[in-house]
Design a protein around this motif. Sequence first.
Motif, mmCIF file in Angstrom:
data_model
loop_
_atom_site.group_PDB
_atom_site.id
_atom_site.type_symbol
_atom_site.label_atom_id
_atom_site.label_comp_id
_atom_site.label_asym_id
_atom_site.label_seq_id
_atom_site.Cartn_x
_atom_site.Cartn_y
_atom_site.Cartn_z
ATOM 1 N N THR A 57 0.834 -1.205 0.000
ATOM 2 C CA THR A 57 0.000 0.000 0.000
ATOM 3 C C THR A 57 0.866 1.251 0.000
ATOM 4 O O THR A 57 2.094 1.184 0.077
ATOM 5 N N TYR A 96 -0.896 1.041 -6.941
ATOM 6 C CA TYR A 96 -1.417 2.160 -7.719
ATOM 7 C C TYR A 96 -2.878 2.436 -7.339
ATOM 8 O O TYR A 96 -3.270 3.588 -7.139
ATOM 9 N N ALA A 97 -3.664 1.377 -7.221
ATOM 10 C CA ALA A 97 -5.077 1.525 -6.853
ATOM 11 C C ALA A 97 -5.215 2.122 -5.453
ATOM 12 O O ALA A 97 -6.099 2.953 -5.213
ATOM 13 N N ASP A 98 -4.355 1.714 -4.526
ATOM 14 C CA ASP A 98 -4.396 2.261 -3.170
ATOM 15 C C ASP A 98 -4.084 3.756 -3.189
ATOM 16 O O ASP A 98 -4.700 4.526 -2.453
ATOM 17 N N ASP A 130 -4.824 5.738 -5.540
ATOM 18 C CA ASP A 130 -6.028 6.382 -6.062
ATOM 19 C C ASP A 130 -7.140 6.392 -5.013
ATOM 20 O O ASP A 130 -7.808 7.403 -4.812
ATOM 21 N N ALA A 131 -7.331 5.254 -4.342
ATOM 22 C CA ALA A 131 -8.434 5.113 -3.389
ATOM 23 C C ALA A 131 -8.187 5.902 -2.104
ATOM 24 O O ALA A 131 -9.129 6.407 -1.500
ATOM 25 N N ARG A 132 -6.925 5.957 -1.701
ATOM 26 C CA ARG A 132 -6.580 6.661 -0.464
ATOM 27 C C ARG A 132 -5.418 7.620 -0.754
ATOM 28 O O ARG A 132 -4.298 7.398 -0.295
ATOM 29 N N ARG A 175 1.323 9.443 -11.415
ATOM 30 C CA ARG A 175 0.532 9.353 -10.174
ATOM 31 C C ARG A 175 1.330 9.871 -8.989
ATOM 32 O O ARG A 175 0.809 10.602 -8.146
#
Length: 158
Positions: free
Chosen positions: A42, A75-77, A79-81, A114
């Motif tokens: 994360t 990468y998704a983490d 974006d999400a947080r 990002r």
Amino acid sequence: MHLTFIVGTVSDTALYVAQTVQQVLKPQLTGSTLILAQADTTGEALEAAAAQGPVLICTSTHGSGDLPENLQPLYADLDARPRYLGALRYGVIALGDSFYDDTFAAGGRLFDARLQDLGAQRIGELFTIDASEVTDPETAAALWAQEWLPSAAASFSA
């Protein structure tokens, strides 16, 4: 100086590149950590690494210009947080194949964008390795990293 490697790979080429760079730079470092990104990696891993020293992202590109599957959860983490990563100093080694024009080294470029969106500061230029032209990506990356390291050290101590 401590250097953390974050690796995104499908066929392990990016892993081999990161391991080679780690070995070549070892005499100039006080320590290093290699993180092969996984489902549980994360943004906290980036924050912890930023406190120790610069981070070197080494990633391939997968599919239609995507990040490798193992780097997608991180990468998704992010974006999400989302979080401010202003303390993070980093470099990027982006592997790809220029045969795929529009998506050449897109995994590294995507992750770089990002990190910059979150305030992280890239050291130097993004380094791309083209599989169509470079037969020994490990050596190419090691040579680049030796030139990159003094800037990384100066950036972290500043």
